[in-house]
Design an enzyme around this catalytic site. Structure first.
Site, PDB file in Angstrom:
ATOM      1  N   ASP A 164      22.267  85.969  57.440  1.00  0.00           N
ATOM      2  CA  ASP A 164      21.169  85.427  58.240  1.00  0.00           C
ATOM      3  C   ASP A 164      21.019  86.211  59.542  1.00  0.00           C
ATOM      4  OD1 ASP A 164      19.484  83.177  59.572  1.00  0.00           O
ATOM      5  OD2 ASP A 164      19.938  82.359  57.592  1.00  0.00           O
ATOM      6  N   HIS A 198      18.040  80.619  63.867  1.00  0.00           N
ATOM      7  CA  HIS A 198      17.974  80.277  62.447  1.00  0.00           C
ATOM      8  C   HIS A 198      19.352  80.122  61.824  1.00  0.00           C
ATOM      9  CE1 HIS A 198      16.874  80.945  58.127  1.00  0.00           C
ATOM     10  NE2 HIS A 198      15.833  80.221  58.490  1.00  0.00           N
ATOM     11  N   SER A 382      14.106  77.207  53.589  1.00  0.00           N
ATOM     12  CA  SER A 382      15.260  77.891  54.155  1.00  0.00           C
ATOM     13  C   SER A 382      16.408  76.908  54.343  1.00  0.00           C
ATOM     14  CB  SER A 382      14.860  78.490  55.507  1.00  0.00           C
ATOM     15  OG  SER A 382      15.680  79.550  55.885  1.00  0.00           O
TER      16      SER A 382
END
Length: 423
Positions: A164, A198, A382
Site C-alpha cells: 500500500d 490509506h 479497498s
C-alpha cells in the site's frame, strides 16, 4: 514528456510512455529491433523473479518520425490494433509496440508463439469516487476505534502482507505490524493529502478482524496513491520470501484495451501458488456515464482483481446488500463490509484529496483534523478487501486450517452460479 512527469498526463495515458517490459527470452529480439529503428535503451532493470526486463527508451519520437509515423498510424487503424480516438493520436509507444509485433510475425522463431512485451502501466486506486470512496467519497472524522486485544501467538496464527502507501505511526497500531523504517511517516506531520493515510486505515481494518495476525507492510504507492506496475510487481513477489499467507492489495488499474498489465499478470502467476492474493474490485459499479480518462464503465475489469488467481472483493453496504458502487461482475469472487468502516487515520492537518471525473487529483487547501490520535470513517472496496483479508486469517486461525480452505467457506456473491458455502 514522460507520463511520470505530469499528474494529468499520467491520468490520461496510464503508463510510462518511455518504458517497455520484455520477457527475458525475447529481449534479444526486442533490443535488435530497437537498435535497427534508432531507439536507444538509456536504462534497464532486470527481474529474475519475474523473468522480465524493464527498458527505458530515448529518441523514440524521432525514430518513429524517421521510420514513417503516418504509415504506422494508417497500418494500425487498418489492423484495428490498439485504441484510437479521433481527438487523439496514437502514442509513440503504441506505434513502437505495433511495429515490434509486425516484425515478430516475420520471424520464423515466432511462428508458434508470440514474443512477450508490453507497457509499464500505472496502478492506483486510493482516491475518491468512482475509484475509491463509494457513498462517502472522502474520509470523515470518526470517534475512537477500539481494536481487539492481541491474544497469545500460536502455530495457527497467520501472516498477512499489506502492499500500500507509506504508513503513519498510530498508538492503536503499535506492535501490530512490521514495516521498514523508511516506509513510515514521522508522527504529527501535517499538510499531507488524505490518500497518504490509506495504508494506516487498511492496517486498522485488518487488525480489527484478525488481531492475532502478524501484519507485514510494504510501501509502494506514492502520496497520490499511484505506482508503476513494475514496482508493484517487484514488491509483490518479494512477499513470497516474507512467508505471508495472505497478500492484501487495495489498489487497481484499468487499461484502454481491458487487457491485464503484463508485469502484474506475471507477478500473480509466480505468487498465487504460495499466497492467497486478495484485491479490491473497484468502485465503478454505479458508473452510468462512461469515464473518458481513464476509460471506464460499470463493466470494466480492474487489475489485479480481475486476474485468475486473485480473489476480487466487492463491498457490502450496512444493510448487508451490495453497495451501489461495488461492481457485480463475474470475476468478483467475494463480498465484505465496505461502507462506513471506521479505522485508524492521520491526525491533524490533513488535506482531503480525491480524483475528479477527468482523473485529475484535487487536494484541498484547507487542513482538516481527525483527532489525536486520528480516526476516520471511509467507504470503498479497498477497505472491503482489507476486511475480508482479516476475516479469512481469523477463521483460518480459529479452525487451524489453511487460508485457502478458510476462504472457501465464505459465501460467493449471488451473481455467481456456484452453490455458496457458509462460514
Amino acid at each position: 514528456m514522460s507520463s511520470q512527469d505530469s499528474g494529468q498526463q499520467s491520468a490520461i495515458s496510464a503508463f510510462h510512455d518511455d518504458e517497455i517490459v520484455v520477457d527475458l527470452n525475447d529481449r534479444d529480439f526486442v533490443r535488435r529491433e530497437l537498435e535497427a529503428l534508432g531507439v536507444e535503451v538509456s536504462q534497464s532493470r532486470e527481474s529474475q523473479a519475474l523473468d522480465l526486463e524493464l527498458l527505458r527508451l530515448s529518441g523514440l519520437a524521432a525514430a518513429i518520425d524517421a521510420y514513417g509515423r503516418e504509415d504506422l498510424e494508417s497500418s494500425m487503424r487498418t489492423a484495428g490494433a490498439g485504441v484510437y480516438r479521433p481527438e487523439d493520436r496514437y502514442t509513440d509507444l503504441d506505434l513502437l509496440l505495433f511495429h515490434l509485433r509486425k516484425r515478430a510475425e516475420e520471424r520464423p522463431e515466432y511462428a508458434e508463439h508470440k514474443p512477450v512485451f508490453g507497457k509499464n502501466r500505472f496502478l492506483g486506486g486510493v482516491w475518491g469516487s468512482p475509484h475509491i470512496g463509494g457513498d462517502e467519497i472522502d474520509p470523515v472524522l470518526a470517534g475512537r476505534v477500539s481494536l481487539p486485544q492481541r491474544g497469545e501467538q500460536n502455530p495457527c496464527s497467520k501472516r498477512i502482507g499489506v502492499l500500500d502507501t507509506m504508513t503513519f505511526p498510530h498508538e492503536n497500531l503499535d506492535g501490530r505490524y512490521l514495516t521498514a523504517g523508511e516506509a513510515l511517516f514521522p508522527r504529527n506531520i501535517t499538510g499531507l493529502p488524505s490518500t497518504t493515510a490509506h495504508a494506516t486505515f487498511v492496517i486498522g481494518v485488518v487488525a480489527q478482524q484478525a488481531p492475532n495476525a502478524e501484519i507485514i507492510v510494504r510501501s509502494v504507492l506514492d502520496q497520490s496513491g499511484t505506482a508503476s506496475a513494475w514496482d508493484v510487481a517487484q514488491e509483490m513477489v518479494a512477499f513470497r520470501d516474507a512467508g505471508v499467507d495472505i497478500l492484501n492489495m487495495s489498489f487497481a488499474s484499468v487499461t484502454d484495451d481491458d487487457e491485464p498489465p503484463l508485469v502484474l499478470q506475471r507477478a500473480v502467476e509466480r505468487l498465487s501458488p504460495d499466497v492467497l492474493l486478495i484485491a479490491a474490485a473497484g468502485n465503478h459499479g454505479s458508473l452510468f456515464q462512461p469515464l473518458r480518462y481513464p476509460k471506464m464503465t460499470a463493466q470494466t475489469p480492474v487489475w489485479p482483481a480481475a486476474l485468475p488467481g486473485v480473489v476480487a472483493v466487492g463491498a457490502l453496504a450496512e444493510d448487508g446488500k451490495r453497495a451501489a458502487f461495488s461492481p457485480a461482475l463475474p470475476w468478483v469472487d467475494r463480498q465484505a463490509p465496505g461502507v462506513g468502516l471506521r479505522s485508524t487515520f492521520l491526525s491533524k492537518g490533513v488535506r482531503i484529496a480525491h480524483r475528479d471525473e477527468n482523473g485529475g487529483l484535487n487536494v484541498a487547501l484547507i487542513e482538516t483534523s481527525f483527532g489525536d490520535p486520528g480516526y476516520a470513517k471511509w467507504s470503498g472496496t479497498s477497505f472491503a478487501a482489507a476486511y475480508y483479508s482479516g476475516q479469512v486469517a481469523a477463521l483460518a486461525e480459529r479452525e487451524c486450517i489453511p487460508v485457502r480452505e478458510a476462504h472457501d467457506r465464505f459465501p460467493r456473491p449471488p451473481w455467481q452460479t456456484e452453490e455458496p458455502y457458509t462460514a
